[in-house]
Scaffold this active site. Structure first.
Site, mmCIF file in Angstrom:
data_model
loop_
_atom_site.group_PDB
_atom_site.id
_atom_site.type_symbol
_atom_site.label_atom_id
_atom_site.label_comp_id
_atom_site.label_asym_id
_atom_site.label_seq_id
_atom_site.Cartn_x
_atom_site.Cartn_y
_atom_site.Cartn_z
ATOM 1 N N ASP A 34 0.829 -1.208 0.000
ATOM 2 C CA ASP A 34 0.000 0.000 0.000
ATOM 3 C C ASP A 34 0.861 1.255 0.000
ATOM 4 O OD1 ASP A 34 -2.786 -0.873 0.116
ATOM 5 O OD2 ASP A 34 -2.210 -1.823 2.007
ATOM 6 N N MET A 67 -2.004 4.581 -3.929
ATOM 7 C CA MET A 67 -2.974 5.585 -3.468
ATOM 8 C C MET A 67 -2.245 6.920 -3.474
ATOM 9 S SD MET A 67 -4.612 3.230 -0.487
ATOM 10 C CE MET A 67 -3.167 2.168 -0.550
ATOM 11 N N ASP A 174 -10.601 -4.880 -0.920
ATOM 12 C CA ASP A 174 -9.552 -4.395 -0.018
ATOM 13 C C ASP A 174 -10.189 -3.511 1.054
ATOM 14 O OD1 ASP A 174 -7.234 -3.432 1.147
ATOM 15 O OD2 ASP A 174 -6.539 -2.333 -0.635
HETATM 16 C C1 DX5 Z 1 -6.436 0.676 2.954
HETATM 17 C C2 DX5 Z 1 -5.428 -0.207 2.250
HETATM 18 C C3 DX5 Z 1 -5.597 -1.630 2.618
HETATM 19 C C4 DX5 Z 1 -5.333 -1.935 4.069
HETATM 20 C C5 DX5 Z 1 -6.342 -2.952 4.468
HETATM 21 O O1 DX5 Z 1 -6.391 1.951 2.442
HETATM 22 O O2 DX5 Z 1 -5.560 -0.089 0.855
HETATM 23 O O3 DX5 Z 1 -4.833 -2.473 1.780
HETATM 24 O O4 DX5 Z 1 -4.065 -2.458 4.335
HETATM 25 O O5 DX5 Z 1 -6.249 -3.154 5.828
HETATM 26 P P1 DX5 Z 1 -7.352 -3.986 6.612
HETATM 27 O O6 DX5 Z 1 -7.355 -5.363 6.041
HETATM 28 O O7 DX5 Z 1 -6.868 -3.920 8.026
HETATM 29 O O8 DX5 Z 1 -8.658 -3.268 6.411
HETATM 30 ZN ZN ZN Z 2 -4.597 -1.687 -0.418
#
Ligand code: DX5
Ligand code: ZN
Length: 218
Positions: A34, A67, A174
């Site tokens: 991420d 992101m 996700d």
């Molecule tokens: C959130 C990220 C995810 C995050 C998910 O913005 O894109 O990939 O790591 O984390 P969990 O599984 O804890 O929701």
């Molecule tokens: Zn992610």
């Protein structure tokens, strides 16, 4: 095929090597990375140099979730760092089709992510070109948030389109994926599951991944 993609966002970075070995042993299919820039989302994580380092210690495919604002500026860097799949957000790039082509032209897989508020229609024009759609099941930026159940319709609609048109596209979800809801989301039609806190905040990382893999086989 059902795939599990643990996200290292919730990992203990002082001990990353060991945790990557656990997810490998547990049977992870991908490692989800991420990348946040503090502009597109209100959080900052890490960049291409960190990915390049991790590339040396694992053969797991790298699923890089960008992101960041205007991701087209950094595609080459992430490809050079070892990305196998690059996901860009529809909302982050003005010329989405051009950005997807940049990724495909570098010889790796391309995916497009949709924030919860972004409609599926906004990516119809690139569906024949991409390998995966990421339906965000939380607003991106942080691990450990609760899954937004209303994303069910979007995932189901996408699955219908893919089946109807015979497209070869994975549906990734996700955010908020846990051992106790993955079956439900699988029913919606998703087949690639990102799990951050459910893996890396578990008492036993290895067992958590194994458990996810086990549920997927049922
Ligand atoms: C959130 C990220 C995810 C995050 C998910 O913005 O894109 O990939 O790591 O984390 P969990 O599984 O804890 O929701
Ligand atoms: Zn992610």
């Amino acid at each position: 095929m059902i795939k599990i993609a643990p996200s290292i966002l919730s990992a203990d970075f002082s001990n990353l090597y060991e945790q990557i070995k656990y997810i490998e042993k547990g049977g992870a299919d991908l490692i989800h990375l991420d990348i946040m820039d503090g502009v597109f989302v209100p959080n900052i994580t890490f960049g291409a140099p960190v990915i390049k380092s991790i590339r040396k210690v694992t053969d797991l495919p790298f699923d890089v979730h960008l992101m960041i604002d205007k991701p087209e500026r950094y595609i080459d860097d992430f490809v050079a760092a070892g990305a196998d799949i690059i996901t860009v957000h529809q909302e982050s790039t003005i010329h989405l089709h051009r950005t997807v082509q940049m990724i495909k032209n570098s010889g790796i897989k391309a995916a497009v992510a949709l924030n919860p508020a972004t409609p599926l229609e906004s990516i119809y024009h690139v569906l024949p070109d991409i390998d995966m759609v990421l339906i965000m099941t939380v607003n991106p930026g942080f691990g450990g948030q609760k899954l937004i159940n209303n994303m069910e319709r979007k995932v189901r609609n996408l699955r219908d389109i893919i089946n109807r048109e015979g497209l070869d596209i994975d549906i990734q979800v996700d955010g908020g994926i846990k051992l106790d809801n993955i079956n439900r989301v699988m029913d919606w039609g998703a087949n690639v599951f990102v799990a951050g806190s459910a893996v890396f905040k578990a008492d036993n990382i290895l067992e958590a991944v194994k458990e996810f893999k086990h549920i997927c086989k049922e």
